[in-house]
Design a protein around this motif. Structure first.
Motif, short mmCIF file in Angstrom:
data_model
loop_
_atom_site.label_atom_id
_atom_site.label_comp_id
_atom_site.label_asym_id
_atom_site.label_seq_id
_atom_site.Cartn_x
_atom_site.Cartn_y
_atom_site.Cartn_z
N GLY A 74 -7.62 -3.66 -11.56
CA GLY A 74 -7.32 -5.07 -11.80
C GLY A 74 -8.53 -5.89 -12.24
O GLY A 74 -8.44 -7.12 -12.32
N LYS A 112 -8.37 -5.42 -17.63
CA LYS A 112 -7.38 -6.31 -18.25
C LYS A 112 -7.69 -6.50 -19.74
O LYS A 112 -6.79 -6.45 -20.58
CB LYS A 112 -7.36 -7.66 -17.55
CG LYS A 112 -6.80 -7.61 -16.15
CD LYS A 112 -6.90 -8.98 -15.49
CE LYS A 112 -6.46 -8.92 -14.06
NZ LYS A 112 -6.61 -10.22 -13.39
N GLN A 132 2.98 -7.63 -17.95
CA GLN A 132 3.43 -7.67 -16.56
C GLN A 132 2.40 -7.01 -15.64
O GLN A 132 2.09 -7.53 -14.57
CB GLN A 132 4.79 -6.97 -16.42
CG GLN A 132 5.35 -6.97 -15.01
CD GLN A 132 5.66 -8.36 -14.51
OE1 GLN A 132 6.11 -9.23 -15.26
NE2 GLN A 132 5.41 -8.60 -13.25
N LYS A 190 -0.51 -9.36 -15.18
CA LYS A 190 -0.17 -10.48 -14.29
C LYS A 190 -0.24 -10.08 -12.82
O LYS A 190 -0.59 -10.89 -11.97
CB LYS A 190 1.24 -11.00 -14.60
CG LYS A 190 1.33 -11.82 -15.84
CD LYS A 190 2.75 -12.28 -16.08
CE LYS A 190 2.89 -12.91 -17.45
NZ LYS A 190 4.30 -13.22 -17.77
N GLN A 191 0.10 -8.84 -12.51
CA GLN A 191 0.07 -8.40 -11.11
C GLN A 191 -1.23 -7.66 -10.78
O GLN A 191 -1.31 -6.96 -9.77
CB GLN A 191 1.29 -7.54 -10.78
CG GLN A 191 1.37 -6.23 -11.51
CD GLN A 191 2.72 -5.55 -11.33
OE1 GLN A 191 3.76 -6.19 -11.43
NE2 GLN A 191 2.69 -4.26 -11.07
N ASP A 192 -2.26 -7.83 -11.61
CA ASP A 192 -3.57 -7.21 -11.42
C ASP A 192 -3.47 -5.70 -11.24
O ASP A 192 -4.24 -5.10 -10.49
CB ASP A 192 -4.30 -7.82 -10.22
CG ASP A 192 -4.75 -9.24 -10.48
OD1 ASP A 192 -5.06 -9.56 -11.65
OD2 ASP A 192 -4.80 -10.03 -9.53
N TYR A 201 -1.50 -3.98 -9.63
CA TYR A 201 -1.19 -3.56 -8.26
C TYR A 201 -0.01 -2.59 -8.25
O TYR A 201 1.00 -2.82 -8.89
CB TYR A 201 -0.84 -4.78 -7.39
CG TYR A 201 -0.46 -4.39 -5.99
CD1 TYR A 201 -1.44 -4.00 -5.09
CD2 TYR A 201 0.87 -4.38 -5.58
CE1 TYR A 201 -1.10 -3.62 -3.80
CE2 TYR A 201 1.21 -4.00 -4.30
CZ TYR A 201 0.23 -3.62 -3.41
OH TYR A 201 0.56 -3.24 -2.13
N GLN A 202 -0.18 -1.50 -7.54
CA GLN A 202 0.88 -0.52 -7.32
C GLN A 202 1.05 -0.36 -5.82
O GLN A 202 0.07 -0.15 -5.09
CB GLN A 202 0.52 0.83 -7.95
CG GLN A 202 0.33 0.77 -9.45
CD GLN A 202 1.63 0.45 -10.16
OE1 GLN A 202 2.66 1.08 -9.94
NE2 GLN A 202 1.60 -0.54 -11.03
#
Length: 100
Positions: free
Chosen positions: A7, A12, A27, A30-32, A34-35
């Motif tokens: 992230g 990015k 998408q 936007k969520q860095d 994250y999983q």
């Protein structure tokens, strides 16, 4: 690759550069990136993931297990992308295909 942590801004920027106007990439940014961990109520995990390049076309083969509150499902490739100059365009995608 020198991208830092998951992230990070360099990560990015790299994705923005190569996947311009790609809704799935946007998408993830936007969520860095994250999983959810595999101990969550919802998560996904690749059973296998391979890449094959022929000319300007990249084929991504995979089997992705998705888990949601005890229900297991699978999403399978291949997904296909084409390299055009300094960008990558999606030809066909099974994963994240619902993101518009």
């Amino acid at each position: 690759m020198g991208l830092g942590k998951q992230g990070s801004q360099p990560q990015k920027d790299l994705v923005k550069k190569w996947f311009r106007k790609d809704a799935a990439a946007e998408q993830l940014i936007k969520q860095d990136f994250y999983q959810m961990p595999n101990s969550s109520s919802n998560f996904s995990d690749f059973r296998f993931l391979t890449f094959e390049q022929k000319g300007d076309t990249v084929t991504v083969n995979y089997n992705l297990m998705t888990y949601s509150h005890g229900e297991i499902d699978y999403i399978q490739g291949p997904d296909k992308f084409v390299i055009k100059g300094n960008t990558i365009e999606t030809l066909h995608r099974n994963i994240w295909k619902d993101v518009k």
